[in-house]
Write a protein that holds these residues in place. Structure first.
Motif, PDB file in Angstrom:
ATOM      1  N   THR A  58       8.227  -1.109   7.588  1.00 40.09           N
ATOM      2  CA  THR A  58       8.069   0.582   8.144  1.00 40.09           C
ATOM      3  C   THR A  58       9.391   0.926   8.692  1.00 40.09           C
ATOM      4  O   THR A  58       9.992  -0.040   9.443  1.00 40.09           O
ATOM      5  CB  THR A  58       6.476   1.190   8.581  1.00 40.09           C
ATOM      6  N   ASN A  60      10.581   1.867  12.346  1.00 41.89           N
ATOM      7  CA  ASN A  60       9.931   2.413  13.706  1.00 41.89           C
ATOM      8  C   ASN A  60      11.284   2.662  14.720  1.00 41.89           C
ATOM      9  O   ASN A  60      11.373   2.794  15.956  1.00 41.89           O
ATOM     10  CB  ASN A  60       9.478   1.630  14.593  1.00 41.89           C
ATOM     11  N   THR A  62      12.495   5.265  17.313  1.00 44.25           N
ATOM     12  CA  THR A  62      11.331   6.268  17.879  1.00 44.25           C
ATOM     13  C   THR A  62      12.126   6.220  19.633  1.00 44.25           C
ATOM     14  O   THR A  62      13.353   5.353  19.969  1.00 44.25           O
ATOM     15  CB  THR A  62      10.288   6.168  17.951  1.00 44.25           C
ATOM     16  N   ALA A  91       2.327   9.788  13.996  1.00 46.71           N
ATOM     17  CA  ALA A  91       3.273   9.238  13.531  1.00 46.71           C
ATOM     18  C   ALA A  91       3.785   7.854  15.025  1.00 46.71           C
ATOM     19  O   ALA A  91       4.874   8.719  14.841  1.00 46.71           O
ATOM     20  CB  ALA A  91       4.578   9.584  12.758  1.00 46.71           C
ATOM     21  N   SER A  93       4.676   5.289  16.568  1.00 52.52           N
ATOM     22  CA  SER A  93       5.198   3.884  16.408  1.00 52.52           C
ATOM     23  C   SER A  93       4.623   3.593  17.138  1.00 52.52           C
ATOM     24  O   SER A  93       3.845   2.600  17.877  1.00 52.52           O
ATOM     25  CB  SER A  93       6.711   4.300  16.582  1.00 52.52           C
ATOM     26  N   THR A 121      -1.578   7.954  16.130  1.00 52.78           N
ATOM     27  CA  THR A 121      -1.655   7.309  14.790  1.00 52.78           C
ATOM     28  C   THR A 121      -0.473   6.664  14.350  1.00 52.78           C
ATOM     29  O   THR A 121       0.250   7.282  14.695  1.00 52.78           O
ATOM     30  CB  THR A 121      -2.652   7.643  13.811  1.00 52.78           C
ATOM     31  N   ASP A 122      -0.842   5.334  13.605  1.00 56.47           N
ATOM     32  CA  ASP A 122       0.785   4.697  12.885  1.00 56.47           C
ATOM     33  C   ASP A 122      -0.004   4.078  12.177  1.00 56.47           C
ATOM     34  O   ASP A 122      -0.547   3.808  12.272  1.00 56.47           O
ATOM     35  CB  ASP A 122       1.878   4.677  14.131  1.00 56.47           C
ATOM     36  N   ASP A 124       2.262   1.293  10.763  1.00 54.12           N
ATOM     37  CA  ASP A 124       2.546  -0.058  11.281  1.00 54.12           C
ATOM     38  C   ASP A 124       1.434  -0.503  12.831  1.00 54.12           C
ATOM     39  O   ASP A 124       1.622  -0.162  13.423  1.00 54.12           O
ATOM     40  CB  ASP A 124       3.661  -0.412  12.144  1.00 54.12           C
ATOM     41  N   CYS A 197       4.078  15.111  13.237  1.00 57.15           N
ATOM     42  CA  CYS A 197       3.951  14.783  12.574  1.00 57.15           C
ATOM     43  C   CYS A 197       6.087  14.844  12.212  1.00 57.15           C
ATOM     44  O   CYS A 197       6.522  15.484  10.771  1.00 57.15           O
ATOM     45  CB  CYS A 197       3.461  14.826  11.073  1.00 57.15           C
ATOM     46  N   THR A 200       8.824  11.423   8.955  1.00 55.24           N
ATOM     47  CA  THR A 200       7.912  10.886   8.725  1.00 55.24           C
ATOM     48  C   THR A 200       8.001  10.963   7.902  1.00 55.24           C
ATOM     49  O   THR A 200       7.811  10.167   5.799  1.00 55.24           O
ATOM     50  CB  THR A 200       6.258  10.345   9.599  1.00 55.24           C
TER      51      THR A 200
END
Length: 253
Positions: A58, A60, A62, A91, A93, A121-122, A124, A197, A200
Protein backbone atom coordinates in the motif's frame (compact mmCIF):
# COMPACT_ATOMS: atom_id res chain seq x y z
CA UNK A 1 -2.92 -12.52 -5.42
CA UNK A 2 -2.77 -8.86 -4.39
CA UNK A 3 -5.42 -7.85 -6.92
CA UNK A 4 -7.74 -10.68 -5.89
CA UNK A 5 -7.39 -9.74 -2.22
CA UNK A 6 -7.51 -5.94 -2.45
CA UNK A 7 -8.25 -4.82 -6.00
CA UNK A 8 -4.82 -3.14 -6.18
CA UNK A 9 -3.34 -3.58 -9.63
CA UNK A 10 0.45 -3.34 -9.92
CA UNK A 11 1.71 -2.14 -13.27
CA UNK A 12 4.69 -3.66 -15.04
CA UNK A 13 6.78 -0.67 -13.90
CA UNK A 14 6.39 -1.93 -10.32
CA UNK A 15 8.09 -5.26 -11.05
CA UNK A 16 11.41 -4.42 -9.33
CA UNK A 17 9.60 -3.03 -6.29
CA UNK A 18 7.47 -6.17 -6.09
CA UNK A 19 10.56 -8.40 -6.26
CA UNK A 20 12.22 -6.51 -3.40
CA UNK A 21 9.05 -6.47 -1.30
CA UNK A 22 8.32 -10.16 -1.74
CA UNK A 23 11.93 -11.05 -0.99
CA UNK A 24 11.79 -9.07 2.24
CA UNK A 25 8.55 -10.71 3.36
CA UNK A 26 9.86 -14.18 2.47
CA UNK A 27 13.00 -13.64 4.57
CA UNK A 28 11.00 -12.35 7.53
CA UNK A 29 8.78 -15.42 7.37
CA UNK A 30 11.77 -17.73 7.12
CA UNK A 31 10.59 -19.05 3.75
CA UNK A 32 13.25 -20.60 1.54
CA UNK A 33 12.03 -18.73 -1.53
CA UNK A 34 9.45 -16.23 -2.72
CA UNK A 35 7.55 -19.11 -4.31
CA UNK A 36 7.42 -20.93 -0.99
CA UNK A 37 6.25 -17.76 0.75
CA UNK A 38 3.44 -17.24 -1.77
CA UNK A 39 2.43 -20.89 -1.41
CA UNK A 40 2.05 -20.41 2.35
CA UNK A 41 -0.19 -17.40 1.73
CA UNK A 42 -2.27 -19.25 -0.85
CA UNK A 43 -2.80 -22.15 1.53
CA UNK A 44 -3.59 -19.96 4.56
CA UNK A 45 -6.21 -17.36 3.55
CA UNK A 46 -6.80 -16.38 7.20
CA UNK A 47 -3.14 -16.02 8.15
CA UNK A 48 -2.08 -12.80 9.89
CA UNK A 49 0.73 -12.59 7.34
CA UNK A 50 -1.85 -11.44 4.80
CA UNK A 51 -2.05 -8.13 6.70
CA UNK A 52 1.69 -7.58 6.37
CA UNK A 53 1.65 -8.72 2.75
CA UNK A 54 -1.03 -6.15 1.86
CA UNK A 55 0.53 -3.42 4.02
CA UNK A 56 3.84 -3.87 2.20
CA UNK A 57 2.22 -2.89 -1.11
CA UNK A 58 0.00 0.00 0.00
CA UNK A 59 1.07 3.57 -0.70
CA UNK A 60 0.46 6.04 2.12
CA UNK A 61 1.09 9.30 0.30
CA UNK A 62 -1.03 11.85 2.13
CA UNK A 63 -0.92 15.30 3.71
CA UNK A 64 -3.01 17.65 5.82
CA UNK A 65 -5.50 19.63 3.73
CA UNK A 66 -4.32 18.02 0.52
CA UNK A 67 -6.32 19.48 -2.38
CA UNK A 68 -7.43 22.41 -0.25
CA UNK A 69 -10.42 23.35 -2.42
CA UNK A 70 -12.26 20.20 -1.31
CA UNK A 71 -12.21 21.34 2.30
CA UNK A 72 -13.54 24.77 1.35
CA UNK A 73 -16.38 23.07 -0.54
CA UNK A 74 -17.07 20.78 2.42
CA UNK A 75 -17.16 23.72 4.86
CA UNK A 76 -19.87 25.48 2.87
CA UNK A 77 -21.72 22.23 2.20
CA UNK A 78 -22.12 21.06 5.81
CA UNK A 79 -23.57 24.41 6.87
CA UNK A 80 -26.55 23.69 4.63
CA UNK A 81 -27.12 20.12 5.84
CA UNK A 82 -29.48 18.71 8.43
CA UNK A 83 -27.71 17.47 11.52
CA UNK A 84 -26.12 15.14 12.50
CA UNK A 85 -23.42 15.11 9.82
CA UNK A 86 -21.71 11.86 8.86
CA UNK A 87 -18.64 11.57 6.61
CA UNK A 88 -16.76 8.50 5.40
CA UNK A 89 -13.06 8.88 4.71
CA UNK A 90 -12.51 5.67 2.74
CA UNK A 91 -8.72 5.92 2.37
CA UNK A 92 -7.63 7.35 5.70
CA UNK A 93 -3.96 6.30 5.50
CA UNK A 94 -2.04 7.65 8.51
CA UNK A 95 -4.79 10.07 9.53
CA UNK A 96 -3.94 13.40 7.91
CA UNK A 97 -7.10 13.45 5.80
CA UNK A 98 -9.66 12.51 8.49
CA UNK A 99 -8.11 14.97 10.95
CA UNK A 100 -8.31 17.64 8.25
CA UNK A 101 -11.98 16.77 7.84
CA UNK A 102 -12.57 17.03 11.58
CA UNK A 103 -10.87 20.45 11.71
CA UNK A 104 -13.00 21.62 8.79
CA UNK A 105 -16.18 20.49 10.53
CA UNK A 106 -15.18 22.23 13.76
CA UNK A 107 -14.45 25.46 11.92
CA UNK A 108 -17.71 25.27 9.96
CA UNK A 109 -20.08 24.34 12.78
CA UNK A 110 -20.00 25.66 16.37
CA UNK A 111 -21.31 22.37 17.81
CA UNK A 112 -19.44 20.00 15.52
CA UNK A 113 -18.30 17.67 18.31
CA UNK A 114 -21.85 16.69 19.11
CA UNK A 115 -23.20 16.91 15.58
CA UNK A 116 -20.54 15.31 13.36
CA UNK A 117 -18.84 11.93 12.97
CA UNK A 118 -16.06 10.84 10.66
CA UNK A 119 -15.65 7.15 9.84
CA UNK A 120 -12.04 6.69 8.74
CA UNK A 121 -11.03 3.40 7.11
CA UNK A 122 -8.02 2.01 5.31
CA UNK A 123 -6.82 -1.42 4.25
CA UNK A 124 -3.36 -0.78 5.78
CA UNK A 125 -3.60 -1.88 9.41
CA UNK A 126 -0.28 -0.26 10.32
CA UNK A 127 -1.42 3.07 8.87
CA UNK A 128 -4.69 2.95 10.83
CA UNK A 129 -2.79 2.23 14.05
CA UNK A 130 -0.62 5.31 13.43
CA UNK A 131 -3.69 7.39 12.61
CA UNK A 132 -5.34 6.47 15.91
CA UNK A 133 -2.33 7.79 17.82
CA UNK A 134 -2.57 11.16 16.09
CA UNK A 135 1.13 11.96 16.58
CA UNK A 136 3.06 13.77 13.83
CA UNK A 137 6.38 15.48 13.28
CA UNK A 138 6.49 19.24 12.87
CA UNK A 139 7.45 18.64 9.24
CA UNK A 140 4.17 16.77 8.64
CA UNK A 141 2.04 19.61 10.03
CA UNK A 142 3.88 22.49 8.37
CA UNK A 143 1.02 23.13 5.91
CA UNK A 144 -1.58 23.55 8.66
CA UNK A 145 -2.33 27.24 9.33
CA UNK A 146 -0.73 28.33 12.61
CA UNK A 147 -4.07 29.29 14.13
CA UNK A 148 -5.42 25.77 13.57
CA UNK A 149 -2.19 24.16 14.75
CA UNK A 150 -2.44 25.97 18.09
CA UNK A 151 -6.13 25.23 18.39
CA UNK A 152 -6.14 21.52 17.61
CA UNK A 153 -2.64 20.17 18.42
CA UNK A 154 -0.45 19.82 21.51
CA UNK A 155 3.29 20.39 21.07
CA UNK A 156 5.62 17.83 22.58
CA UNK A 157 8.35 18.77 25.05
CA UNK A 158 11.53 17.12 26.31
CA UNK A 159 11.76 13.66 24.70
CA UNK A 160 8.69 14.50 22.59
CA UNK A 161 10.11 17.76 21.23
CA UNK A 162 9.59 18.07 17.49
CA UNK A 163 6.29 16.17 17.67
CA UNK A 164 2.67 17.23 17.97
CA UNK A 165 -0.38 15.28 19.10
CA UNK A 166 -3.95 15.81 17.94
CA UNK A 167 -6.19 17.13 20.73
CA UNK A 168 -9.13 15.00 21.94
CA UNK A 169 -11.61 17.46 20.41
CA UNK A 170 -10.64 16.02 17.01
CA UNK A 171 -9.81 12.43 17.94
CA UNK A 172 -13.16 11.96 19.65
CA UNK A 173 -14.99 12.81 16.42
CA UNK A 174 -13.34 10.03 14.40
CA UNK A 175 -13.79 6.26 14.37
CA UNK A 176 -10.75 4.54 12.84
CA UNK A 177 -11.17 1.02 11.45
CA UNK A 178 -9.28 -1.23 9.02
CA UNK A 179 -11.40 -2.01 5.96
CA UNK A 180 -10.84 -3.66 2.61
CA UNK A 181 -13.04 -1.95 0.02
CA UNK A 182 -13.33 -5.29 -1.76
CA UNK A 183 -15.02 -6.90 1.25
CA UNK A 184 -18.43 -8.23 0.23
CA UNK A 185 -20.05 -6.40 3.16
CA UNK A 186 -19.11 -3.08 4.70
CA UNK A 187 -19.99 -2.47 8.38
CA UNK A 188 -21.94 0.66 7.51
CA UNK A 189 -24.61 1.97 9.85
CA UNK A 190 -26.74 4.57 8.08
CA UNK A 191 -25.90 6.92 5.23
CA UNK A 192 -23.31 9.63 4.74
CA UNK A 193 -23.49 13.30 3.82
CA UNK A 194 -20.15 12.93 2.04
CA UNK A 195 -17.68 10.23 1.07
CA UNK A 196 -14.01 11.04 0.54
CA UNK A 197 -12.35 8.40 -1.64
CA UNK A 198 -9.44 10.34 -3.09
CA UNK A 199 -6.40 9.08 -4.97
CA UNK A 200 -7.38 5.47 -4.32
CA UNK A 201 -9.41 4.37 -7.33
CA UNK A 202 -6.38 4.91 -9.57
CA UNK A 203 -4.95 1.68 -8.14
CA UNK A 204 -7.96 -0.36 -9.33
CA UNK A 205 -8.97 -1.46 -12.82
CA UNK A 206 -12.05 0.04 -14.47
CA UNK A 207 -14.35 -2.85 -13.55
CA UNK A 208 -13.43 -2.60 -9.87
CA UNK A 209 -13.86 1.18 -9.96
CA UNK A 210 -17.36 0.81 -11.43
CA UNK A 211 -18.38 -1.75 -8.81
CA UNK A 212 -17.19 0.47 -5.96
CA UNK A 213 -18.95 3.53 -7.35
CA UNK A 214 -22.19 1.57 -7.60
CA UNK A 215 -21.76 0.56 -3.96
CA UNK A 216 -20.97 4.11 -2.82
CA UNK A 217 -24.04 5.68 -4.45
CA UNK A 218 -26.78 4.23 -2.19
CA UNK A 219 -24.72 5.07 0.91
CA UNK A 220 -25.05 8.81 0.32
CA UNK A 221 -27.89 10.87 1.73
CA UNK A 222 -29.96 12.97 -0.67
CA UNK A 223 -27.69 15.42 -2.51
CA UNK A 224 -24.65 13.95 -0.74
CA UNK A 225 -21.18 14.41 -2.23
CA UNK A 226 -18.42 12.07 -3.37
CA UNK A 227 -14.94 13.61 -3.40
CA UNK A 228 -12.38 12.12 -5.80
CA UNK A 229 -8.67 12.72 -6.32
CA UNK A 230 -7.34 15.32 -8.72
CA UNK A 231 -6.28 12.67 -11.26
CA UNK A 232 -9.48 10.60 -11.06
CA UNK A 233 -12.41 10.92 -13.47
CA UNK A 234 -15.54 8.82 -12.91
CA UNK A 235 -17.74 10.46 -15.55
CA UNK A 236 -17.48 7.61 -18.04
CA UNK A 237 -17.46 4.78 -15.49
CA UNK A 238 -20.94 4.97 -14.03
CA UNK A 239 -24.35 6.56 -14.41
CA UNK A 240 -24.80 6.62 -10.64
CA UNK A 241 -22.87 9.90 -10.26
CA UNK A 242 -22.69 13.21 -12.06
CA UNK A 243 -19.81 15.64 -11.89
CA UNK A 244 -20.58 18.76 -9.89
CA UNK A 245 -17.16 20.31 -10.45
CA UNK A 246 -13.58 20.23 -9.17
CA UNK A 247 -13.58 16.41 -8.81
CA UNK A 248 -16.73 16.48 -6.69
CA UNK A 249 -19.70 14.28 -7.64
CA UNK A 250 -23.33 13.94 -6.61
CA UNK A 251 -25.32 10.72 -6.68
CA UNK A 252 -28.01 10.41 -9.33
CA UNK A 253 -31.44 9.18 -8.32
Amino acid sequence: MLKARTGILLGEHKREMAIRTLGMRARRMGAESVGAYLSVLAQSPDSDEWHDFVNAFTINHTAFFREQHHFEILKKFVRTRSKPISIWCAAASTGEEPYSLAMTLCEALPAAQGQCRVWATDIDTHAIARARKGVYTLERVKDIPEVLLKKYFLRGTAAKAGLVRVKPILRDMIDFEPLNLLDSRWPVDGKFDAIFCRNTMIYFDRDTQSVLLDRFAPLLKKDGLLFAGHSENFTYLTKRFKLQGQTVYTAVG
